[in-house]
Design an enzyme around this catalytic site. Structure first.
Site, PDB file in Angstrom:
ATOM      1  N   PHE A 211       0.861  -1.187   0.000  1.00  0.00           N
ATOM      2  CA  PHE A 211       0.000   0.000   0.000  1.00  0.00           C
ATOM      3  C   PHE A 211       0.890   1.227   0.000  1.00  0.00           C
ATOM      4  O   PHE A 211       1.606   1.486   0.965  1.00  0.00           O
ATOM      5  CB  PHE A 211      -0.972   0.051   1.185  1.00  0.00           C
ATOM      6  CG  PHE A 211      -1.939   1.195   1.027  1.00  0.00           C
ATOM      7  CD1 PHE A 211      -3.104   1.052   0.300  1.00  0.00           C
ATOM      8  CD2 PHE A 211      -1.634   2.461   1.539  1.00  0.00           C
ATOM      9  CE1 PHE A 211      -3.972   2.129   0.093  1.00  0.00           C
ATOM     10  CE2 PHE A 211      -2.500   3.549   1.331  1.00  0.00           C
ATOM     11  CZ  PHE A 211      -3.672   3.367   0.617  1.00  0.00           C
TER      12      PHE A 211
ATOM     13  N   ASP B  81       9.576   2.948   1.735  1.00  0.00           N
ATOM     14  CA  ASP B  81       8.399   3.736   2.086  1.00  0.00           C
ATOM     15  C   ASP B  81       8.180   3.589   3.591  1.00  0.00           C
ATOM     16  O   ASP B  81       7.611   2.602   4.058  1.00  0.00           O
ATOM     17  CB  ASP B  81       7.176   3.242   1.296  1.00  0.00           C
ATOM     18  CG  ASP B  81       5.911   4.031   1.644  1.00  0.00           C
ATOM     19  OD1 ASP B  81       5.920   4.748   2.659  1.00  0.00           O
ATOM     20  OD2 ASP B  81       4.911   3.902   0.911  1.00  0.00           O
TER      21      ASP B  81
ATOM     22  N   LYS C 247       2.944  11.192   6.959  1.00  0.00           N
ATOM     23  CA  LYS C 247       2.145  11.011   8.171  1.00  0.00           C
ATOM     24  C   LYS C 247       2.671  11.763   9.400  1.00  0.00           C
ATOM     25  O   LYS C 247       2.410  12.945   9.535  1.00  0.00           O
ATOM     26  CB  LYS C 247       1.994   9.525   8.462  1.00  0.00           C
ATOM     27  CG  LYS C 247       1.151   8.814   7.373  1.00  0.00           C
ATOM     28  CD  LYS C 247       0.671   7.478   7.845  1.00  0.00           C
ATOM     29  CE  LYS C 247       0.104   6.630   6.727  1.00  0.00           C
ATOM     30  NZ  LYS C 247      -1.261   6.953   6.357  1.00  0.00           N
TER      31      LYS C 247
HETATM   32  C1  LIG Z   1       3.145   2.889   3.562  1.00  0.00           C
HETATM   33  C2  LIG Z   1       2.245   3.984   3.053  1.00  0.00           C
HETATM   34  N1  LIG Z   1       2.597   4.680   1.964  1.00  0.00           N
HETATM   35  C3  LIG Z   1       1.831   5.660   1.482  1.00  0.00           C
HETATM   36  C4  LIG Z   1       0.626   5.987   2.064  1.00  0.00           C
HETATM   37  C5  LIG Z   1      -0.215   7.079   1.479  1.00  0.00           C
HETATM   38  O1  LIG Z   1      -0.227   8.206   2.291  1.00  0.00           O
HETATM   39  P1  LIG Z   1      -1.354   9.333   2.106  1.00  0.00           P
HETATM   40  O2  LIG Z   1      -2.648   8.741   2.535  1.00  0.00           O
HETATM   41  O3  LIG Z   1      -0.896  10.458   3.004  1.00  0.00           O
HETATM   42  O4  LIG Z   1      -1.358   9.704   0.663  1.00  0.00           O
HETATM   43  C6  LIG Z   1       0.213   5.287   3.191  1.00  0.00           C
HETATM   44  C7  LIG Z   1      -1.088   5.573   3.828  1.00  0.00           C
HETATM   45  O5  LIG Z   1      -1.644   4.821   4.569  1.00  0.00           O
HETATM   46  C8  LIG Z   1       1.036   4.256   3.695  1.00  0.00           C
HETATM   47  O6  LIG Z   1       0.682   3.524   4.765  1.00  0.00           O
END
Ligand SMILES: Cc1ncc(COP(=O)(O)O)c(C=O)c1O
Length: 401
Positions: free
Chosen positions: A141, A226, A255
């Protein structure tokens, strides 16, 4: 109709049904607790998917935000502002890197990392035009943009959003052999979550991340981690990669960097990698704005003390000990995670993840399910041990233990 029901009905009437929230309507929040419009209190065991690592209404962060709001909040990158240099320098230092691309949401930062890896591939590695490939993991994700969902394996996230962006190879998470076979001379990056959050807090097998590090180095491929959900204290270290002694080429952060106040994300890497950009090739109106920088600077100051990481490690050990004990009861089939982060697989006989979350809500605890019968627990790192224990007692109550 109660106030809560009418607010929910109004929200459902006027917002596209992209979410299915629990039927709670929050009015205020403080620390690890949220209060609804009728004064009922709930323990927050989700923490905005780790965006609220430092808790709701954190005084230090609010003070930093307020002070900045009185000075200047937005300049755009057309001009310099006086918080930008510190933000970039300190974030680079926190990551042991050299340069930063500031963005806002996590998805934007992942998009930025994808663009970075491709440009680096063409300009530095010498990959022929339009041939760059990025290896990603199944059940990832990384966000919701068209390109990102193009390499998702979740049918719900993908269906009816095509045509999809090409240039991605998907391999099973944790499988080094599959990753090795997926790589060609045109592979520019491997993009991975060091722990897969949305997939159910999946921790890869020990040794996987170091092996990916070695393989990517051997093949002149960027290792892009990530750490949007796993980073900034959640797992008991600043970065989840640290648990395996791994330093990637590129960190993707978001976040908690915004302290639960403003969206702040970033791609952080070496000058060799991020130096590929030229003015006009990438940007964002809000990325790196003064308010975002001020909040993120305070977040970094808090992380530098190590106190939040230590707290996540210590309370996390307690959390995993307590949750581990549930696996012997037949109600919980597996518990995974690190630090104050856990994926708990409930035996389907005791309800779907959603049903468990609703029952927990009735007992004053807010958590979120993921994938059928898994609930994930990720409280603000400021939660007290007593509150955490109370939350766990509610979970045992719901499971009839
Ligand atoms: C590992 C990871 N990458 C990217 C994202 C995407 O972040 P955003 O919702 O701020 O676009 C998330 C969101 O849950 C995430 O958990």
């Amino acid at each position: 109709m109660s106030t809560i029901d009418s607010l929910i009905a109004a929200a459902e009437a006027h917002s596209a049904p992209t979410y299915h929230p629990l039927p709670v309507v929050v009015a205020t929040a403080d620390g690890a607790w949220m209060t609804d419009v009728e004064g009922r209190r709930y323990l927050d065991l989700l923490a905005g998917y780790s965006a609220l690592n430092f808790g709701h209404g954190n005084r230090r962060l609010l003070d930093a935000a307020r002070a900045q709001m009185e000075r200047v909040t937005l300049t755009s990158r057309a001009f310099h502002h006086d918080r930008f240099a510190d933000f970039c320098a300190q974030l680079a230092e926190l990551c042991g890197m050299e340069m930063v691309v500031p963005m806002n949401t996590g998805a934007e930062a992942v998009e930025t990392a994808v663009k970075t890896a491709r440009k680096w591939g063409y300009r530095v590695k010498g990959v022929p035009a339009e041939m760059a490939k990025i290896v990603v993991a199944a059940n990832n994700f990384h966000g919701r943009t068209t390109t990102i969902i193009s390499f998702s394996t979740d049918p719900e996230a993908r269906a009816d959003f095509g045509p999809y962006t090409p240039g991605f190879e998907i391999v099973p998470y944790g499988d080094l052999t599959a990753m090795r076979s997926a790589m060609t001379e045109n592979t520019v990056a491997v993009l991975l979550e060091p722990i897969q959050g949305e997939a159910g807090v999946l921790v890869p097998p020990a040794g996987y991340l170091p092996a990916v590090r070695e393989l990517t180095r051997e093949r002149n491929v960027l290792f892009v981690a990530d750490e949007i959900q796993s980073g900034l204290g959640r797992t008991g270290r600043t970065f989840a990669c640290e648990h395996e002694g791994v330093v990637p080429d590129v960190y993707v952060l978001g976040k908690a960097l915004g302290g639960g106040i403003v969206p702040v994300s970033a791609v952080v890497s070496s000058a060799e990698v991020l130096g590929v950009f030229r003015p006009g090739e990438h940007g964002s109106t809000f990325g790196g704005n003064p308010l975002a920088c001020a909040v993120a600077l305070e977040v970094m100051a808090m992380l530098r003390s190590g106190e939040y990481q230590a707290r996540a490690a210590e309370l996390g050990e307690h959390l995993h000990r307590e949750l581990g004990a549930l696996t012997g009861t037949g109600r919980v089939s597996e518990v995974r995670g690190r630090g104050l982060w856990a994926g708990v697989d409930i035996h389907p006989r005791y309800g779907t993840g959603r049903e468990i979350c609703e029952k927990l809500m009735d007992r004053g605890v807010l958590v979120k399910d993921t994938h059928r019968s898994t609930i994930r627990i990720a409280p603000p790192l400021v939660i007290t041990k007593e509150d955490l224990d109370w939350g766990l007692a509610q979970l045992r109550g719901v499971l009839g233990i």
